[in-house]
Design an enzyme around this catalytic site. Structure first.
Site, short mmCIF file in Angstrom:
data_model
loop_
_atom_site.label_atom_id
_atom_site.label_comp_id
_atom_site.label_asym_id
_atom_site.label_seq_id
_atom_site.Cartn_x
_atom_site.Cartn_y
_atom_site.Cartn_z
N TYR A 11 -1.55 -0.08 10.07
CA TYR A 11 -1.71 -0.61 8.72
C TYR A 11 -0.46 -0.32 7.90
CZ TYR A 11 -3.93 -1.24 4.10
OH TYR A 11 -4.25 -1.65 2.83
N SER A 13 0.84 -1.20 0.00
CA SER A 13 0.00 0.00 0.00
C SER A 13 0.87 1.24 0.00
CB SER A 13 -0.90 0.02 1.24
OG SER A 13 -1.57 1.25 1.38
#
Length: 261
Positions: A165, A152
């Site tokens: 995350y 990501s």
């Protein structure tokens, strides 16, 4: 007309491949499975029961694509081993793996922030490492292939909200780099993808937020959110002959957000 190895139908073909996509019943994972199958691969979609991977596979099969589904929580070692085994048993080989299962559990100020990061670590890092342990020997026996990890943009820069995350996504990109070095001599290339905001249910906390959405678009040179097709196209490129000399990289698919000044 003489066919050319540089023609798109050859350069971006996945014909003869067997692919496995975790998190493949929804969002980017589902698009990746469809794109690989449309490029000629036989694909096993693995997903949580609630995401209905068998139904997703059935819909793709009805369109003439060779796709099957498997219910799998990738953090369950036994179930993950059975899923990899299912693909190999069905088709006799394994060429492309897309590790796309993911979740964002961060909540600013949450008293259980570390516990949330532990759960994301189990999914984004440990499960991907275990998938690699299971899949890479099979891929090597098949002559090599592509191991792709869905990282990501959050793993490439600091985050006000997605801190845990981002930590786990940075770590899973490192798994791809390690695999590239360790397994390259056996014909395996490994890369991570780092999408920015892609228009999926997963990204709705950003895309549907009247404050967050315009702010993100203002920092994205292309001025829009990405589509699952644009990430899936990158996956086909990396799995096909067109991407056969790309390994150990993190490919950013973000409309220019990371480069924004």
């Amino acid at each position: 007309m003489t066919s050319s190895a540089l023609a798109p139908e050859a350069l971006f073909s996945c014909a003869g491949q067997v692919g496995l996509v975790t998190g493949g019943a929804t969002g980017i994972g589902r698009a990746a499975a469809e794109a690989l199958a449309a490029a000629g691969a036989r694909v096993l979609i693995a997903g949580l029961p609630d995401d209905r991977p068998l139904d997703a596979a059935s819909r793709l099969s009805a369109r003439g694509l060779e796709v099957v589904g498997a219910e799998c929580d990738v953090t369950d070692d036994a179930r993950l081993a059975a899923t990899v085994g299912q693909a190999v048993e069905r088709w006799g080989r394994l060429d492309t793996v897309v590790a796309s299962a993911g979740v964002a559990l961060d909540e600013p100020g949450a008293p259980d922030a570390l516990a949330r990061m532990d759960r994301m670590y189990a999914l984004h890092v440990r499960a991907v490492a275990r998938l690699a342990e299971l899949a890479l020997p099979e891929m090597a026996r098949s002559g090599g292939g592509a191991f792709l990890v869905m990282s990501s943009l959050s793993g490439l820069r600091g985050n006000r909200v997605l801190g845990g995350y981002g930590v786990t996504k940075a770590a899973n990109a490192q798994i791809a780099r390690n695999i590239a070095v360790q397994w390259g001599p056996r014909g395996i290339r490994a890369n991570a993808l780092a999408p920015g905001v892609i228009a999926t249910d997963f990204a709705r906390p950003i895309t549907d937020d009247p404050q967050a959405s315009p702010a993100r678009l203002a920092r994205t040179p292309l001025g829009r959110f990405g589509t699952v097709a644009e990430v899936a196209g990158t996956i086909v490129w990396l799995a096909s002959p067109a991407g056969a000399f790309v390994s150990g990289q993190t490919i950013v698919v973000d409309g220019g957000t990371l480069a924004y000044d």
